[in-house]
Scaffold this motif. Structure first.
Motif, PDB file in Angstrom:
ATOM      1  N   PRO A   1       0.802  -1.234   0.000  1.00 43.43           N
ATOM      2  CA  PRO A   1       0.000   0.000   0.000  1.00 43.43           C
ATOM      3  C   PRO A   1       0.835   1.284   0.000  1.00 43.43           C
ATOM      4  O   PRO A   1       0.338   2.331  -0.436  1.00 43.43           O
ATOM      5  CB  PRO A   1      -0.833  -0.110   1.281  1.00 43.43           C
ATOM      6  N   GLU A   2       2.079   1.211   0.440  1.00 44.25           N
ATOM      7  CA  GLU A   2       2.930   2.409   0.476  1.00 44.25           C
ATOM      8  C   GLU A   2       3.603   2.698  -0.865  1.00 44.25           C
ATOM      9  O   GLU A   2       4.174   3.772  -1.061  1.00 44.25           O
ATOM     10  CB  GLU A   2       3.989   2.270   1.581  1.00 44.25           C
ATOM     11  N   ARG A   3       3.534   1.753  -1.787  1.00 44.26           N
ATOM     12  CA  ARG A   3       4.178   1.909  -3.095  1.00 44.26           C
ATOM     13  C   ARG A   3       3.504   3.019  -3.892  1.00 44.26           C
ATOM     14  O   ARG A   3       2.325   3.294  -3.738  1.00 44.26           O
ATOM     15  CB  ARG A   3       4.104   0.590  -3.856  1.00 44.26           C
ATOM     16  N   ARG A   4       4.262   3.626  -4.777  1.00 49.72           N
ATOM     17  CA  ARG A   4       3.729   4.705  -5.611  1.00 49.72           C
ATOM     18  C   ARG A   4       3.096   4.120  -6.877  1.00 49.72           C
ATOM     19  O   ARG A   4       3.648   4.238  -7.963  1.00 49.72           O
ATOM     20  CB  ARG A   4       4.836   5.681  -5.951  1.00 49.72           C
ATOM     21  N   TRP A   5       1.916   3.537  -6.725  1.00 46.50           N
ATOM     22  CA  TRP A   5       1.188   2.982  -7.855  1.00 46.50           C
ATOM     23  C   TRP A   5       0.616   4.119  -8.697  1.00 46.50           C
ATOM     24  O   TRP A   5       0.244   5.167  -8.178  1.00 46.50           O
ATOM     25  CB  TRP A   5       0.046   2.086  -7.370  1.00 46.50           C
ATOM     26  N   ARG A   6       0.531   3.931 -10.000  1.00 51.25           N
ATOM     27  CA  ARG A   6       0.002   4.971 -10.889  1.00 51.25           C
ATOM     28  C   ARG A   6      -1.439   5.353 -10.557  1.00 51.25           C
ATOM     29  O   ARG A   6      -1.812   6.519 -10.634  1.00 51.25           O
ATOM     30  CB  ARG A   6       0.079   4.521 -12.342  1.00 51.25           C
ATOM     31  N   HIS A   7      -2.247   4.368 -10.215  1.00 48.34           N
ATOM     32  CA  HIS A   7      -3.656   4.639  -9.895  1.00 48.34           C
ATOM     33  C   HIS A   7      -3.798   5.577  -8.697  1.00 48.34           C
ATOM     34  O   HIS A   7      -4.802   6.277  -8.571  1.00 48.34           O
ATOM     35  CB  HIS A   7      -4.403   3.327  -9.618  1.00 48.34           C
ATOM     36  N   ASN A   8      -2.795   5.621  -7.847  1.00 45.61           N
ATOM     37  CA  ASN A   8      -2.868   6.461  -6.649  1.00 45.61           C
ATOM     38  C   ASN A   8      -2.935   7.956  -6.973  1.00 45.61           C
ATOM     39  O   ASN A   8      -3.316   8.755  -6.119  1.00 45.61           O
ATOM     40  CB  ASN A   8      -1.712   6.173  -5.705  1.00 45.61           C
ATOM     41  N   ILE A   9      -2.605   8.319  -8.188  1.00 48.51           N
ATOM     42  CA  ILE A   9      -2.760   9.714  -8.617  1.00 48.51           C
ATOM     43  C   ILE A   9      -4.237  10.092  -8.593  1.00 48.51           C
ATOM     44  O   ILE A   9      -4.597  11.217  -8.245  1.00 48.51           O
ATOM     45  CB  ILE A   9      -2.166   9.921 -10.028  1.00 48.51           C
ATOM     46  N   ILE A  10      -5.089   9.131  -8.927  1.00 45.71           N
ATOM     47  CA  ILE A  10      -6.540   9.355  -8.972  1.00 45.71           C
ATOM     48  C   ILE A  10      -7.162   9.113  -7.599  1.00 45.71           C
ATOM     49  O   ILE A  10      -7.970   9.892  -7.121  1.00 45.71           O
ATOM     50  CB  ILE A  10      -7.203   8.406  -9.993  1.00 45.71           C
TER      51      ILE A  10
ATOM     52  N   HIS B   1      -7.196  -2.486  -5.235  1.00 44.44           N
ATOM     53  CA  HIS B   1      -7.662  -2.969  -6.542  1.00 44.44           C
ATOM     54  C   HIS B   1      -6.822  -4.172  -6.983  1.00 44.44           C
ATOM     55  O   HIS B   1      -7.368  -5.157  -7.493  1.00 44.44           O
ATOM     56  CB  HIS B   1      -7.568  -1.866  -7.591  1.00 44.44           C
ATOM     57  N   ILE B   2      -5.528  -4.083  -6.789  1.00 43.24           N
ATOM     58  CA  ILE B   2      -4.634  -5.177  -7.168  1.00 43.24           C
ATOM     59  C   ILE B   2      -4.942  -6.418  -6.334  1.00 43.24           C
ATOM     60  O   ILE B   2      -5.039  -7.529  -6.857  1.00 43.24           O
ATOM     61  CB  ILE B   2      -3.161  -4.737  -7.017  1.00 43.24           C
ATOM     62  N   GLY B   3      -5.123  -6.239  -5.037  1.00 45.57           N
ATOM     63  CA  GLY B   3      -5.454  -7.366  -4.170  1.00 45.57           C
ATOM     64  C   GLY B   3      -6.754  -8.040  -4.576  1.00 45.57           C
ATOM     65  O   GLY B   3      -6.838  -9.270  -4.653  1.00 45.57           O
ATOM     66  N   SER B   4      -7.780  -7.252  -4.863  1.00 49.63           N
ATOM     67  CA  SER B   4      -9.063  -7.818  -5.279  1.00 49.63           C
ATOM     68  C   SER B   4      -8.923  -8.578  -6.591  1.00 49.63           C
ATOM     69  O   SER B   4      -9.461  -9.676  -6.750  1.00 49.63           O
ATOM     70  CB  SER B   4     -10.104  -6.707  -5.426  1.00 49.63           C
ATOM     71  N   ALA B   5      -8.175  -7.998  -7.533  1.00 47.51           N
ATOM     72  CA  ALA B   5      -7.995  -8.649  -8.834  1.00 47.51           C
ATOM     73  C   ALA B   5      -7.262  -9.983  -8.699  1.00 47.51           C
ATOM     74  O   ALA B   5      -7.589 -10.945  -9.388  1.00 47.51           O
ATOM     75  CB  ALA B   5      -7.225  -7.726  -9.775  1.00 47.51           C
ATOM     76  N   LEU B   6      -6.310 -10.059  -7.801  1.00 50.30           N
ATOM     77  CA  LEU B   6      -5.493 -11.272  -7.686  1.00 50.30           C
ATOM     78  C   LEU B   6      -6.061 -12.303  -6.714  1.00 50.30           C
ATOM     79  O   LEU B   6      -5.919 -13.505  -6.944  1.00 50.30           O
ATOM     80  CB  LEU B   6      -4.065 -10.899  -7.293  1.00 50.30           C
ATOM     81  N   PHE B   7      -6.702 -11.856  -5.641  1.00 46.56           N
ATOM     82  CA  PHE B   7      -7.254 -12.806  -4.664  1.00 46.56           C
ATOM     83  C   PHE B   7      -8.651 -13.262  -5.064  1.00 46.56           C
ATOM     84  O   PHE B   7      -9.073 -14.350  -4.715  1.00 46.56           O
ATOM     85  CB  PHE B   7      -7.275 -12.209  -3.258  1.00 46.56           C
ATOM     86  N   GLY B   8      -9.395 -12.418  -5.756  1.00 44.49           N
ATOM     87  CA  GLY B   8     -10.712 -12.793  -6.249  1.00 44.49           C
ATOM     88  C   GLY B   8     -11.840 -12.286  -5.382  1.00 44.49           C
ATOM     89  O   GLY B   8     -11.771 -12.330  -4.153  1.00 44.49           O
ATOM     90  N   ALA B   9     -12.879 -11.830  -6.040  1.00 47.26           N
ATOM     91  CA  ALA B   9     -14.046 -11.286  -5.354  1.00 47.26           C
ATOM     92  C   ALA B   9     -15.100 -12.345  -5.090  1.00 47.26           C
ATOM     93  O   ALA B   9     -16.183 -12.026  -4.619  1.00 47.26           O
ATOM     94  CB  ALA B   9     -14.648 -10.150  -6.184  1.00 47.26           C
ATOM     95  N   GLU B  10     -14.795 -13.619  -5.391  1.00 43.94           N
ATOM     96  CA  GLU B  10     -15.802 -14.660  -5.227  1.00 43.94           C
ATOM     97  C   GLU B  10     -15.185 -15.995  -4.834  1.00 43.94           C
ATOM     98  O   GLU B  10     -14.016 -16.264  -5.067  1.00 43.94           O
ATOM     99  CB  GLU B  10     -16.599 -14.845  -6.525  1.00 43.94           C
ATOM    100  N   ARG B  11     -16.037 -16.813  -4.232  1.00 39.81           N
ATOM    101  CA  ARG B  11     -15.729 -18.209  -3.932  1.00 39.81           C
ATOM    102  C   ARG B  11     -17.018 -18.992  -4.148  1.00 39.81           C
ATOM    103  O   ARG B  11     -18.117 -18.491  -3.896  1.00 39.81           O
ATOM    104  CB  ARG B  11     -15.257 -18.418  -2.482  1.00 39.81           C
ATOM    105  N   VAL B  12     -16.870 -20.228  -4.600  1.00 34.67           N
ATOM    106  CA  VAL B  12     -18.013 -21.110  -4.807  1.00 34.67           C
ATOM    107  C   VAL B  12     -17.833 -22.323  -3.903  1.00 34.67           C
ATOM    108  O   VAL B  12     -16.752 -22.922  -3.860  1.00 34.67           O
ATOM    109  CB  VAL B  12     -18.121 -21.556  -6.286  1.00 34.67           C
TER     110      VAL B  12
END
Length: 137
Positions: A73-82, A89-100
């Motif tokens: 979270p301390e990294r200077r990600w490009r999205h952090n400008i916005i 966002h990266i965590g959600s994309a990689l860990f997944g928003a769902e389980r079955v």
């Protein structure tokens, strides 16, 4: 075939947090009347995830520590400008928003030590939702 929808609403208190939603998911399965089928647990958020693991305080803190290390979270990600939450966002994309999970004989099938958690990575939030859909016969 039956389909049953249930929505869990909760709030979080910390930037990173694991919220145990196992009881609420199991209640949704029970109320669905589905004997055999599938249960989808989905977080309709771009900055949260759903995981299954043991509800043990030390392990839960270890998981959160590793998530923080991984998403940086301390990294200077490009999205952090916005918006200062690229890590989430990266965590959600990689860990997944769902389980079955399977549903057998009217019960959620999960391992002895598997609880279901919402992973908050962009808190605190006054309102988070989790959608539970149970499908089957």
């Amino acid at each position: 075939m039956k389909t049953y929808f249930h929505e869990i609403t909760l709030s979080t208190r910390n930037r990173f947090e694991l919220v145990d939603i196992t009881y609420e998911v199991e209640e949704a399965v029970r109320k669905s009347g589905v004997r055999n089928g599938l249960c989808l647990v989905f977080a309709p958020h771009a900055t949260a995830a759903i995981v299954a693991n043991e509800h043990e305080a030390g392990l839960m803190e270890d998981i959160l520590t590793r998530i923080r290390e991984f998403v940086q979270p301390e990294r200077r990600w490009r999205h952090n400008i916005i918006d200062d939450n690229a890590h989430a966002h990266i965590g959600s994309a990689l860990f997944g928003a769902e389980r079955v999970f399977p549903v057998r004989d009217g019960r959620l099938v999960r391992g002895t030590w598997q609880n279901i958690f919402l992973v908050e990575m962009d808190g605190p939030r006054s309102r988070r939702r989790v959608v539970v859909e149970v499908i089957g016969e």
